[in-house]
Design a protein around this motif. Sequence first.
Motif, short mmCIF file in Angstrom:
data_model
loop_
_atom_site.label_atom_id
_atom_site.label_comp_id
_atom_site.label_asym_id
_atom_site.label_seq_id
_atom_site.Cartn_x
_atom_site.Cartn_y
_atom_site.Cartn_z
N PRO A 112 0.82 -1.20 0.00
CA PRO A 112 0.00 0.00 0.00
C PRO A 112 0.85 1.25 0.00
N GLY A 113 0.41 2.27 -0.69
CA GLY A 113 1.16 3.51 -0.72
C GLY A 113 0.39 4.59 -1.43
N LEU A 114 1.06 5.66 -1.79
CA LEU A 114 0.40 6.80 -2.37
C LEU A 114 0.86 7.05 -3.80
N GLY A 115 1.41 6.06 -4.47
CA GLY A 115 1.82 6.25 -5.84
C GLY A 115 0.63 6.41 -6.78
N GLN A 116 0.86 7.02 -7.93
CA GLN A 116 -0.17 7.17 -8.94
C GLN A 116 -0.08 5.98 -9.89
N VAL A 117 -0.97 5.03 -9.75
CA VAL A 117 -0.91 3.79 -10.52
C VAL A 117 -2.07 3.74 -11.49
N ILE A 118 -1.77 3.48 -12.76
CA ILE A 118 -2.80 3.30 -13.77
C ILE A 118 -2.49 2.02 -14.54
N GLU A 119 -3.44 1.56 -15.32
CA GLU A 119 -3.23 0.35 -16.11
C GLU A 119 -2.54 0.71 -17.42
N GLY A 120 -1.43 0.04 -17.70
CA GLY A 120 -0.70 0.28 -18.93
C GLY A 120 -0.88 -0.84 -19.92
N PRO A 121 -0.18 -0.80 -21.02
CA PRO A 121 -0.36 -1.81 -22.07
C PRO A 121 0.11 -3.20 -21.66
N ASP A 122 1.07 -3.29 -20.72
CA ASP A 122 1.60 -4.59 -20.31
C ASP A 122 1.35 -4.89 -18.84
N GLY A 123 0.63 -4.02 -18.16
CA GLY A 123 0.39 -4.19 -16.73
C GLY A 123 0.38 -2.84 -16.04
N PRO A 124 0.36 -2.83 -14.71
CA PRO A 124 0.29 -1.56 -13.98
C PRO A 124 1.51 -0.67 -14.24
N VAL A 125 1.25 0.63 -14.31
CA VAL A 125 2.31 1.62 -14.44
C VAL A 125 2.17 2.59 -13.28
N GLU A 126 3.22 2.71 -12.47
CA GLU A 126 3.21 3.64 -11.34
C GLU A 126 4.11 4.82 -11.64
N PHE A 127 3.58 6.02 -11.49
CA PHE A 127 4.35 7.25 -11.69
C PHE A 127 4.77 7.79 -10.33
N VAL A 128 6.06 8.03 -10.18
CA VAL A 128 6.65 8.47 -8.92
C VAL A 128 7.31 9.83 -9.13
N GLY A 129 7.05 10.75 -8.22
CA GLY A 129 7.76 12.03 -8.23
C GLY A 129 7.08 13.14 -8.99
N LEU A 130 5.90 12.89 -9.56
CA LEU A 130 5.24 13.93 -10.35
C LEU A 130 4.73 15.06 -9.46
#
Length: 336
Positions: free
Chosen positions: A20-38
Amino acid sequence: MRSLRTALGVVALLVATASPGLGQVIEGPDGPVEFVGLKEWDARDLFDAIQELAPDQPFHACAAVMEMELGFAEAAAMSYRTVGSDDVYTVVVGVEDSAHVRPRAIGSETLPLPDTWQTLKTVAEEDSYTLSSAARTLHSRAAAEWIGSDPDALAEVWALVDGASSQEDRRFARELLARDASRSAREIATLVLGNFVDRDASWRGLVLSMTDPEDRVAAVAGSLLQGLIYSDRRRPVDWSQAREPLLAHFGGTNPWSFDLVLRVLVATEVDPEFGRQLARERPDLLLAYAGAEHRGTQAPAIAFLMAISGEDFGTDLEAWTTWLNGRSDSGRSVGE
């Protein structure tokens, strides 16, 4: 740092889990993509912008697009194979502000090399994978069978490095790193520093090399440190004279290796007071990692925070933020 990892989209397919955390996670073409530092960018908007600019490019190669097309000061994209799934979990680190990005200054000279050094330089120019593998296994050679390099080629590089172990070689390595314009010369100088890890200055030199504007120099330094922290050569290091390169890392210079820098500091028992100074002067990327949902990204940041604070707030990002701001839960300043 664009030439190698960002352009080619180098990906580490490692076993990983999420927490669990506060990352921004969305579904990408091959699986989850988490954006860090935005900060200014929203994860979905950034994802869509990358897809629009490079629709045919694998998403894990997005760092080059972020830097070259979208104005990011630095970016990194690392992919991990998720346990029990065919999905790939991708962590994208975005450094939007260039204010604290500080790649090392490089020299403008071409220094003449002794024969052994010249042979090493040829390896660096013709077989960078073997050079990097030799760096990672320099202090744990029994592990080389797991690397996948040609064992004879590895043995040749080790022998060359072993032959550059005099104090004159140590001084020459530092001189090359300070003065030489050649990427491959700085690569081999960084590798030779691995012979002298009984000296704190060599550990500090490796961290500095990880801020080199050439990715392959930074990669050799990272490979050496990766092997060192799991070897019997690991020991406490005085990092106080590496303040500027460490602040450069905390400020977003080379986000590909920020987690490694944190692991190195913990493994070498960084002085807690010095670590607190680094964290409080450049807290943003550290907190972004601590708030990530991907455990492999989050864990080094939390381990570092625990090491410098003597506290254990687990994955509670709000508590870590409060501590870094110098306030306790009661509202009293930490240390009062």
